[in-house]
Design a protein around this motif. Structure first.
Motif, PDB file in Angstrom:
ATOM      1  N   UNK A 191      47.411  37.746  41.314  1.00 47.17           N
ATOM      2  CA  UNK A 191      47.480  39.040  41.985  1.00 47.17           C
ATOM      3  C   UNK A 191      46.069  39.573  42.209  1.00 47.17           C
ATOM      4  N   UNK A 192      45.990  40.601  43.045  1.00 42.89           N
ATOM      5  CA  UNK A 192      44.705  41.257  43.291  1.00 42.89           C
ATOM      6  C   UNK A 192      44.107  41.744  41.971  1.00 42.89           C
ATOM      7  N   UNK A 193      44.920  42.315  41.112  1.00 40.37           N
ATOM      8  CA  UNK A 193      44.436  42.829  39.819  1.00 40.37           C
ATOM      9  C   UNK A 193      43.907  41.701  38.945  1.00 40.37           C
ATOM     10  N   UNK A 194      44.582  40.569  38.924  1.00 37.18           N
ATOM     11  CA  UNK A 194      44.122  39.432  38.123  1.00 37.18           C
ATOM     12  C   UNK A 194      42.789  38.899  38.642  1.00 37.18           C
ATOM     13  N   UNK A 218      39.172  38.877  36.656  1.00 37.37           N
ATOM     14  CA  UNK A 218      38.420  37.634  36.458  1.00 37.37           C
ATOM     15  C   UNK A 218      37.002  37.729  36.994  1.00 37.37           C
ATOM     16  N   UNK A 219      36.815  38.556  38.031  1.00 37.57           N
ATOM     17  CA  UNK A 219      35.500  38.670  38.657  1.00 37.57           C
ATOM     18  C   UNK A 219      34.716  39.878  38.158  1.00 37.57           C
ATOM     19  N   UNK A 220      35.316  40.642  37.231  1.00 37.06           N
ATOM     20  CA  UNK A 220      34.664  41.826  36.668  1.00 37.06           C
ATOM     21  C   UNK A 220      34.299  42.837  37.754  1.00 37.06           C
ATOM     22  N   UNK A 221      35.218  43.069  38.689  1.00 33.85           N
ATOM     23  CA  UNK A 221      35.011  44.082  39.721  1.00 33.85           C
ATOM     24  C   UNK A 221      36.245  44.980  39.773  1.00 33.85           C
ATOM     25  N   UNK A 222      36.123  46.099  40.471  1.00 31.46           N
ATOM     26  CA  UNK A 222      37.256  47.015  40.585  1.00 31.46           C
ATOM     27  C   UNK A 222      38.312  46.418  41.506  1.00 31.46           C
ATOM     28  N   UNK A 223      39.532  46.947  41.380  1.00 37.23           N
ATOM     29  CA  UNK A 223      40.590  46.488  42.279  1.00 37.23           C
ATOM     30  C   UNK A 223      40.277  46.872  43.721  1.00 37.23           C
ATOM     31  N   UNK A 224      39.635  48.034  43.907  1.00 36.65           N
ATOM     32  CA  UNK A 224      39.252  48.447  45.261  1.00 36.65           C
ATOM     33  C   UNK A 224      38.234  47.478  45.854  1.00 36.65           C
ATOM     34  N   UNK A 225      37.270  47.058  45.047  1.00 37.01           N
ATOM     35  CA  UNK A 225      36.287  46.079  45.498  1.00 37.01           C
ATOM     36  C   UNK A 225      36.940  44.749  45.824  1.00 37.01           C
ATOM     37  N   UNK A 226      37.923  44.373  45.019  1.00 31.30           N
ATOM     38  CA  UNK A 226      38.642  43.119  45.263  1.00 31.30           C
ATOM     39  C   UNK A 226      39.441  43.226  46.552  1.00 31.30           C
ATOM     40  N   UNK A 227      40.081  44.363  46.764  1.00 32.65           N
ATOM     41  CA  UNK A 227      40.882  44.557  47.969  1.00 32.65           C
ATOM     42  C   UNK A 227      40.022  44.408  49.221  1.00 32.65           C
ATOM     43  N   UNK A 228      38.822  44.959  49.187  1.00 30.43           N
ATOM     44  CA  UNK A 228      37.902  44.844  50.328  1.00 30.43           C
ATOM     45  C   UNK A 228      37.597  43.376  50.622  1.00 30.43           C
ATOM     46  N   UNK A 229      37.307  42.619  49.582  1.00 30.90           N
ATOM     47  CA  UNK A 229      37.015  41.194  49.765  1.00 30.90           C
ATOM     48  C   UNK A 229      38.247  40.447  50.301  1.00 30.90           C
ATOM     49  N   UNK A 230      39.411  40.738  49.721  1.00 24.50           N
ATOM     50  CA  UNK A 230      40.622  40.034  50.130  1.00 24.50           C
ATOM     51  C   UNK A 230      40.979  40.330  51.577  1.00 24.50           C
TER      52      UNK A 230
END
Length: 113
Positions: free
Chosen positions: A22-25, A29-41
């Motif tokens: 999931x986005x949260x997982x 794993x990458x030590x970033x916020x979920x918002x930061x992950x969402x931007x990348x995804x």
């Protein structure tokens, strides 16, 4: 074919074998916020490198998986990525590398608690 920035390559790398991350997982794993992950995804999805689907076990979540074009791009950037990482680590002395390894293990252990 466009190449993702290194920060997004980490997301591609982590999604390569897992079909139900999931986005949260990924963010954890990458030590970033979920918002930061969402931007990348979102960027990776626009480029066609990942797919996001509703989690079959929880419709409130989306899982991330790598597409075939994503796998091709991942393989092409891994060598460059690890070469750059190796060059960065080459600036450290032996004791500094040992200390860095110790600190990173400590971070991982804290995350798992």
């Amino acid at each position: 074919m466009p190449v993702p920035p290194y920060s997004s390559a980490g997301a591609l790398y982590r999604a390569r074998d897992e079909q139900h991350l999931t986005q949260a997982q990924l963010a954890a794993q990458m030590f970033i916020t979920q918002a930061g992950m969402l931007k990348r995804l979102r960027k990776l999805q626009r480029l066609g490198f990942i797919e996001r689907n509703i989690d079959p076990t929880d419709a409130r979540k989306q899982t991330v998986s790598l597409t075939d074009p994503g796998r091709v791009v991942l393989e092409s950037v891994l060598d460059e990525f690890f070469t750059a990482e190796r060059k960065s680590l080459d600036t450290l002395s032996g004791p500094q590398r040992i200390e860095l390894t110790r600190m990173l293990r400590e971070l991982l252990n804290q995350r798992d608690d």
